[in-house]
Design an enzyme around this catalytic site. Structure first.
Site, PDB file in Angstrom:
ATOM      1  CG  HIS A  66      37.231 -27.314  27.131  1.00 15.21           C
ATOM      2  ND1 HIS A  66      36.652 -28.379  26.435  1.00 15.21           N
ATOM      3  CD2 HIS A  66      37.529 -27.531  28.456  1.00 15.21           C
ATOM      4  CE1 HIS A  66      36.703 -29.375  27.279  1.00 15.21           C
ATOM      5  NE2 HIS A  66      37.436 -28.782  28.526  1.00 15.21           N
ATOM      6  CB  CYS A  67      34.808 -22.620  29.817  1.00 14.24           C
ATOM      7  SG  CYS A  67      36.557 -22.812  30.331  1.00 14.24           S
ATOM      8  CB  ILE A  68      30.504 -20.726  28.305  1.00 13.31           C
ATOM      9  CG1 ILE A  68      31.523 -19.710  28.962  1.00 13.31           C
ATOM     10  CG2 ILE A  68      28.938 -20.273  28.557  1.00 13.31           C
ATOM     11  CD1 ILE A  68      31.220 -18.149  28.558  1.00 13.31           C
TER      12      ILE A  68
END
Length: 424
Positions: free
Chosen positions: A261-263
């Site tokens: 979900h982040c990078i």
């Protein structure tokens, strides 16, 4: 002292955080719109593989954790922590609907002196801008005067057995100095080390920097993988040699694309916000372009392997090893394996996948068309091509040495390699 808290969003961030606060002596109400999660937690069961069911059962038995879909229960607590999704929309722009909808649901139940903390990654200005406005409009209270408001970015590392919530330093920024003090009082209950910063915006920017740093460096090694590959040089060998330098170097590793979900998402929150100030984030956008091109690179290598066998992609049986975005977890969010499946099927291949951590594809916002598709039971030599996309430990130890088909390894993972082995 803050003893009663609510955590909204019981996913990969919210659930471990809830357990940690509970261990620290807090009473925790977990709130989620997903009835299945609420039911599982109240039954003492886990729906996240690396979160043991025994931990949840223990929390339920001790009486300090319960789950609910009733947001009115915010009235029972002293602090509310929001751990909800912040995806991109179809136009690659920030989608704050989960944050703002949650704000609207909790606002009528806020009381004077309460603390609201956002942990979801977002662009600078969300907490003291959009979220604050929603909370004030729905509650009739003023942030910084009647209730406290803060931002503290999550730092979860799923699948890492050495990563413990309590031991990861926690960045905290408040809307006012009093808000910061209240947030520090909350997190000091459960986290060993706090890192206070001057504002919510500084805390929001800190999280973006962390993820942009990773995105840009992964893009660098992904680009070098292609360049060095054309020169007959193994990028993994080069990285192993370079990381022996005791200063000025940090290893990053290439792969088939970015997941989680982040990078793949968070850097573009800053890209979008920067336009408001007439600025362009060229490094971020170039890194995104390189990283999102990696599935195409993998497919090119795979097609070369099939071509050497005298086979076309159309009609070939392709097995993708690993649907999770990261080794040894059940998190398939933004996994590049989905893109690989799409690309191979667009070429007419018959694609199957194997993943012991994701036996059935769940319904997701991005890839609903694959919901319900099941992992094959075993990794057999009944395919024309195997592509390893996720470096699960099970694949590292698997004996492929007698397999006759080409195996394309995107993680430099396989130890017992077949004769027709290549990296991508």
């Amino acid at each position: 002292m803050i003893n009663n808290i609510a955590i909204v969003g019981l996913g990969y961030v919210g659930l471990p955080l809830a357990l940690q606060f509970g261990r620290a002596g807090c009473r925790v109400i977990g709130l989620d719109v997903d009835a299945r999660k609420v039911e599982s937690l109240n039954a003492g069961q886990s729906y996240i593989r690396h979160v043991p069911a025994a931990s949840i059962a223990e929390a339920r038995a001790a009486g300090w954790l319960e789950a609910s879909a009733e947001f009115a229960r915010v009235r029972e607590v002293d602090a509310v922590i929001l751990c909800v999704p912040t995806p991109l929309n179809a136009y690659r722009e920030p989608d704050l609907s989960y944050v703002l909808d949650t704000g609207r649901q909790i606002a009528p139940h806020l009381r004077r002196g309460m603390l609201v903390v956002l942990e979801s990654t977002t662009y600078p200005g969300t907490t003291d801008g959009e979220l604050r406005a929603v909370l004030e409009a729905g509650s009739g209270l003023k942030a910084g005067a009647d209730f406290h408001l803060a931002f503290s970015p999550e730092r979860e590392d799923p699948g890492n057995p050495d990563s413990k919530v309590a031991r990861i330093p926690k960045v905290v920024g408040g809307y006012t100095p009093e808000c910061l003090a209240k947030a520090e009082a909350l997190y000091s209950r459960a986290i060993d080390k706090l890192v206070p910063v001057s504002s919510c915006r500084a805390a929001e920017a800190t999280k973006l920097l962390e993820n942009i740093f990773r995105s840009v460096n992964i893009a660098l090694v992904n680009e070098l993988k292609v360049v060095y590959g054309a020169m007959g040089i193994d990028i993994w060998e080069v990285i192993e040699a370079a990381k022996t330098k005791p200063f000025g170097f940090m290893p990053f590793y290439p792969g088939p694309g970015l997941g989680g979900h982040c990078i793949p998402i968070d850097p573009f929150y800053l890209t979008w916000k920067a336009r408001e100030f007439g600025r362009h984030t060229r490094f971020i956008e170039l890194a995104g372009e390189i990283n999102t091109s990696m599935p195409d690179h993998v497919v090119r290598v795979a097609l070369e392997a099939l071509n050497d066998e005298g086979k076309a992609a159309k009609g070939s049986r392709v097995l993708i090893l690993g649907l999770a975005y990261k080794a040894n977890v059940d998190d398939d969010r933004e996994s590049p394996s989905y893109k690989l499946i799409q690309l191979f099927e667009a070429l007419g291949a018959k694609v199957a996948y194997h993943d012991p951590f994701v036996p059935v594809i769940p319904r997701t916002r991005e890839h609903g068309e694959y919901a319900g598709r099941k992992s094959v039971d075993a990794v057999t030599p009944d395919y024309d091509l195997i592509v390893l996309a996720t470096g699960h430990d099970a694949y590292k130890e698997f004996d492929f040495s007698n397999y006759p088909m080409p195996l394309v390894d995107t993680r430099n993972c396989v130890r017992k390699r077949p004769a027709k082995y290549r990296k991508a």
